[in-house]
Write a protein that holds these residues in place. Structure first.
Motif, mmCIF file in Angstrom:
data_model
loop_
_atom_site.group_PDB
_atom_site.id
_atom_site.type_symbol
_atom_site.label_atom_id
_atom_site.label_comp_id
_atom_site.label_asym_id
_atom_site.label_seq_id
_atom_site.Cartn_x
_atom_site.Cartn_y
_atom_site.Cartn_z
ATOM 1 N N MET A 66 -1.144 18.194 6.370
ATOM 2 C CA MET A 66 -0.093 18.660 5.446
ATOM 3 C C MET A 66 -0.629 18.684 4.012
ATOM 4 O O MET A 66 -0.308 19.590 3.243
ATOM 5 C CB MET A 66 1.137 17.754 5.555
ATOM 6 N N GLU A 67 -1.450 17.700 3.669
ATOM 7 C CA GLU A 67 -2.029 17.701 2.311
ATOM 8 C C GLU A 67 -2.804 19.005 2.078
ATOM 9 O O GLU A 67 -2.679 19.644 1.039
ATOM 10 C CB GLU A 67 -2.938 16.480 2.129
ATOM 11 N N ILE A 68 -3.581 19.409 3.074
ATOM 12 C CA ILE A 68 -4.373 20.639 2.932
ATOM 13 C C ILE A 68 -3.459 21.869 2.887
ATOM 14 O O ILE A 68 -3.560 22.693 1.974
ATOM 15 C CB ILE A 68 -5.386 20.762 4.095
ATOM 16 N N MET A 69 -2.546 21.989 3.862
ATOM 17 C CA MET A 69 -1.682 23.182 3.922
ATOM 18 C C MET A 69 -0.854 23.349 2.654
ATOM 19 O O MET A 69 -0.555 24.459 2.239
ATOM 20 C CB MET A 69 -0.721 23.093 5.112
ATOM 21 N N SER A 70 -0.452 22.209 2.067
ATOM 22 C CA SER A 70 0.424 22.283 0.888
ATOM 23 C C SER A 70 -0.392 22.334 -0.400
ATOM 24 O O SER A 70 0.190 22.262 -1.483
ATOM 25 C CB SER A 70 1.374 21.079 0.864
ATOM 26 N N ASN A 71 -1.703 22.442 -0.286
ATOM 27 C CA ASN A 71 -2.591 22.423 -1.456
ATOM 28 C C ASN A 71 -2.262 21.216 -2.348
ATOM 29 O O ASN A 71 -2.155 21.332 -3.568
ATOM 30 C CB ASN A 71 -2.482 23.735 -2.250
ATOM 31 N N ALA A 72 -2.083 20.074 -1.685
ATOM 32 C CA ALA A 72 -1.814 18.781 -2.338
ATOM 33 C C ALA A 72 -0.471 18.702 -3.058
ATOM 34 O O ALA A 72 -0.265 17.803 -3.856
ATOM 35 C CB ALA A 72 -2.951 18.376 -3.272
ATOM 36 N N ALA A 73 0.450 19.634 -2.749
ATOM 37 C CA ALA A 73 1.819 19.443 -3.248
ATOM 38 C C ALA A 73 2.357 18.155 -2.603
ATOM 39 O O ALA A 73 3.135 17.415 -3.201
ATOM 40 C CB ALA A 73 2.695 20.624 -2.881
ATOM 41 N N PHE A 74 1.921 17.892 -1.368
ATOM 42 C CA PHE A 74 2.241 16.630 -0.683
ATOM 43 C C PHE A 74 0.918 15.950 -0.361
ATOM 44 O O PHE A 74 0.007 16.596 0.170
ATOM 45 C CB PHE A 74 3.003 16.902 0.614
ATOM 46 N N ARG A 75 0.831 14.681 -0.661
ATOM 47 C CA ARG A 75 -0.429 13.965 -0.415
ATOM 48 C C ARG A 75 -0.260 12.915 0.667
ATOM 49 O O ARG A 75 0.769 12.255 0.760
ATOM 50 C CB ARG A 75 -0.912 13.288 -1.694
ATOM 51 N N ALA A 76 -1.327 12.753 1.461
ATOM 52 C CA ALA A 76 -1.326 11.748 2.533
ATOM 53 C C ALA A 76 -1.610 10.376 1.926
ATOM 54 O O ALA A 76 -2.616 10.216 1.238
ATOM 55 C CB ALA A 76 -2.403 12.106 3.557
ATOM 56 N N PRO A 77 -0.740 9.402 2.132
ATOM 57 C CA PRO A 77 -0.973 8.080 1.543
ATOM 58 C C PRO A 77 -2.045 7.289 2.311
ATOM 59 O O PRO A 77 -2.104 7.333 3.537
ATOM 60 C CB PRO A 77 0.386 7.390 1.685
ATOM 61 N N VAL A 78 -2.879 6.568 1.560
ATOM 62 C CA VAL A 78 -3.837 5.655 2.193
ATOM 63 C C VAL A 78 -3.070 4.397 2.584
ATOM 64 O O VAL A 78 -2.281 3.863 1.793
ATOM 65 C CB VAL A 78 -4.980 5.291 1.207
ATOM 66 N N HIS A 79 -3.252 3.962 3.822
ATOM 67 C CA HIS A 79 -2.579 2.747 4.275
ATOM 68 C C HIS A 79 -3.522 1.918 5.135
ATOM 69 O O HIS A 79 -4.550 2.427 5.594
ATOM 70 C CB HIS A 79 -1.273 3.087 5.012
ATOM 71 N N ARG A 80 -3.174 0.661 5.335
ATOM 72 C CA ARG A 80 -4.005 -0.243 6.148
ATOM 73 C C ARG A 80 -3.078 -1.281 6.774
ATOM 74 O O ARG A 80 -1.894 -1.376 6.405
ATOM 75 C CB ARG A 80 -5.063 -0.936 5.282
ATOM 76 N N VAL A 81 -3.623 -2.070 7.688
ATOM 77 C CA VAL A 81 -2.812 -3.113 8.318
ATOM 78 C C VAL A 81 -3.556 -4.439 8.220
ATOM 79 O O VAL A 81 -4.755 -4.522 8.504
ATOM 80 C CB VAL A 81 -2.512 -2.774 9.799
ATOM 81 N N MET A 82 -2.838 -5.469 7.775
ATOM 82 C CA MET A 82 -3.397 -6.820 7.753
ATOM 83 C C MET A 82 -3.228 -7.425 9.147
ATOM 84 O O MET A 82 -2.203 -7.213 9.792
ATOM 85 C CB MET A 82 -2.621 -7.698 6.781
ATOM 86 N N ALA A 83 -4.201 -8.203 9.552
ATOM 87 C CA ALA A 83 -4.106 -8.862 10.864
ATOM 88 C C ALA A 83 -3.043 -9.953 10.807
ATOM 89 O O ALA A 83 -2.818 -10.545 9.757
ATOM 90 C CB ALA A 83 -5.461 -9.452 11.231
ATOM 91 N N PRO A 84 -2.391 -10.221 11.952
ATOM 92 C CA PRO A 84 -1.408 -11.314 11.967
ATOM 93 C C PRO A 84 -2.111 -12.679 11.906
ATOM 94 O O PRO A 84 -3.327 -12.753 12.084
ATOM 95 C CB PRO A 84 -0.693 -11.141 13.304
ATOM 96 N N GLY A 85 -1.337 -13.725 11.670
ATOM 97 C CA GLY A 85 -1.900 -15.077 11.639
ATOM 98 C C GLY A 85 -2.155 -15.601 13.051
ATOM 99 O O GLY A 85 -1.961 -14.890 14.042
ATOM 100 N N GLU A 86 -2.548 -16.880 13.100
ATOM 101 C CA GLU A 86 -2.956 -17.486 14.371
ATOM 102 C C GLU A 86 -1.830 -17.577 15.400
ATOM 103 O O GLU A 86 -2.073 -17.631 16.593
ATOM 104 C CB GLU A 86 -3.479 -18.890 14.089
ATOM 105 N N GLU A 87 -0.601 -17.606 14.895
ATOM 106 C CA GLU A 87 0.531 -17.819 15.802
ATOM 107 C C GLU A 87 1.251 -16.531 16.148
ATOM 108 O O GLU A 87 2.287 -16.559 16.805
ATOM 109 C CB GLU A 87 1.558 -18.770 15.141
ATOM 110 N N ALA A 88 0.765 -15.417 15.644
ATOM 111 C CA ALA A 88 1.549 -14.179 15.793
ATOM 112 C C ALA A 88 0.722 -13.070 16.443
ATOM 113 O O ALA A 88 -0.503 -13.140 16.503
ATOM 114 C CB ALA A 88 2.046 -13.720 14.431
ATOM 115 N N GLU A 89 1.382 -12.046 16.941
ATOM 116 C CA GLU A 89 0.732 -10.828 17.394
ATOM 117 C C GLU A 89 1.612 -9.679 16.897
ATOM 118 O O GLU A 89 2.779 -9.896 16.553
ATOM 119 C CB GLU A 89 0.624 -10.787 18.924
ATOM 120 N N ARG A 90 1.041 -8.498 16.854
ATOM 121 C CA ARG A 90 1.813 -7.370 16.314
ATOM 122 C C ARG A 90 1.503 -6.115 17.111
ATOM 123 O O ARG A 90 0.360 -5.936 17.540
ATOM 124 C CB ARG A 90 1.417 -7.178 14.843
ATOM 125 N N VAL A 91 2.533 -5.276 17.333
ATOM 126 C CA VAL A 91 2.302 -3.963 17.953
ATOM 127 C C VAL A 91 2.929 -2.881 17.080
ATOM 128 O O VAL A 91 3.897 -3.129 16.356
ATOM 129 C CB VAL A 91 2.900 -3.820 19.382
#
Ligand SMILES: O=C(O)CCC(=O)C(=O)O
Ligand SMILES: [Fe+2]
Length: 374
Positions: free
Chosen positions: A277-302
């Motif tokens: 979409m960023e390309i098609m819209s010529n950057a009128a809309f931009r793709a956000p950079v995102h990441r995920v932090m790992a859970p702690g020792e007692e948790a899991e995440r899906v």
């Protein structure tokens, strides 16, 4: 040939309780702990009611425009998927990742190659592609499946346990596609175009891929990435977050901002703008950079992300209507398939596909005359 670390499931590593050095980020690689200090008090992310977008409600369209300009993603309401349904699909995903390793390996993303060896391919269960010894590995396993068009499904990678997983995924992908199309239609309207402006460029047989990601308990979440910073390989992504455990962060104005869990049994469904979409819209809309932090020792995440992409034969380029003297084309033209394939090479290196494939116009090599004059 596959890299020797390709078959190493993070869930198995986690069960040993150790943190092998392959997962540990160098200090200069932006460890979550260092970034946490720079993190701002999380402002709540914007919310858009897609049922109002469907009714062409102008105030909802304004909210969409502002969400896209400031964040590139938003929480969706009015999508018609109930909390029990969303709970069931996350539950089925957890059920799959909790199966014994041998049961999950039936769907392995490492398969026999024609040369008698083994090779990685994107669909199936396992870790993301490992290319080199230097690559710092993410703290997650995933199950990646093409869901649409229906006849493109490779059912040998679709788990039969838990028994309801496949049906729930089909339903999620269909409902998600409605959300994706409504949003993409409303994005066209935001720019003053006809409803079909982007949808036609993407094509009727819009392929979509589901990614279930499992983040096992981690002894040192401050030293690893659950999932490294990236932008999505999609026009838009529909992303269902774990309802109990947070971890998703978005890079906003140079700082990492948490996307919190809602609690109370409510499920957070997001729409994220992707590279196409960023390309098609010529950057009128931009793709956000995102990441995920790992859970702690007692948790899991899906989480479950469904990436809605252009048909592979479509040409991906800035829409001519969005190019003028003040705003020249910012990206080069390429085939959608070339871009989608490039994603995996770029992702293994931790780069954006747009940069890796040199799709930005300012990344074009200088003209020959300038080179010879040097
Ligand atoms: O796990 C999450 O919350 C995000 C996953 C993600 O960004 C992706 O699958 O592309
Ligand atoms: Fe993502």
């Amino acid at each position: 040939m596959v890299h020797q670390a390709q078959g190493l499931l993070v869930q198995e590593v986690a069960a040993d309780g150790e943190l092998p050095s392959r997962y540990v980020l160098k200090e200069q690689q932006g460890r979550p702990a260092a970034a946490a200090a720079a993190q701002r008090a999380a402002p709540s992310i914007p919310t858009v009611d897609v049922s109002r977008l469907a009714d062409a409600d102008p105030s909802e369209a304004d909210k969409l425009r502002s969400a896209l300009d400031s964040w590139g993603l938003f929480a969706v309401t009015g999508h018609g998927m109930t909390d029990p349904f969303l709970d069931a699909i996350l539950g089925a995903a957890r059920g799959f990742f909790h199966l014994p390793t041998e049961a999950k390996q039936e769907y392995s993303n490492v398969v026999d190659a024609d040369d008698g060896g083994r090779k990685f391919q994107p669909e199936g269960y396992g870790v993301d592609r490992v290319d080199t010894d230097e690559q710092v590995l993410d703290w997650c396993d995933r199950l990646y499946l093409q869901v649409r068009p229906d006849d493109a499904r490779q059912l040998r990678f679709w788990p039969t346990h838990p028994p309801d997983l496949a049906e729930l995924l089909k339903e999620f992908s269909v409902e998600g596609e409605k959300v994706a199309k409504l949003v993409v239609t409303a994005m066209a309207r935001c720019l003053g175009f006809e409803d079909g402006f982007f949808v036609d460029k993407v094509g009727d047989r819009m392929p979509s891929y589901a990614r279930f990601t499992y983040y096992p308990p981690c002894p040192r979440p401050d030293l690893v990435h659950g999932l490294k910073p990236h932008t999505d390989n999609s026009v838009v992504t529909v992303l269902l977050l774990d309802d109990q455990v947070g971890g998703l962060q978005v890079l906003k104005d140079g700082s990492w901002v948490d996307v919190p869990v809602l609690g109370d049994g409510r499920h957070q469904l997001l729409v994220v703008v992707g590279d196409e979409m960023e390309i098609m819209s010529n950057a009128a809309f931009r793709a956000p950079v995102h990441r995920v932090m790992a859970p702690g020792e007692e948790a899991e995440r899906v989480s479950l992300a469904v990436f809605y992409q252009p048909e592979p034969d479509k040409v991906l380029e800035p829409s001519p209507e969005l190019i003028d003297g003040d705003r020249p084309a910012m990206y080069k033209k390429l085939q959608a398939k070339v871009f989608a394939d490039g994603f995996w090479d770029a992702f293994a290196l931790g780069e954006r596909t747009i940069d890796f494939l040199k799709v930005k116009v300012d990344a074009v090599d200088p003209p020959a005359a300038a080179v010879s004059g040097a």
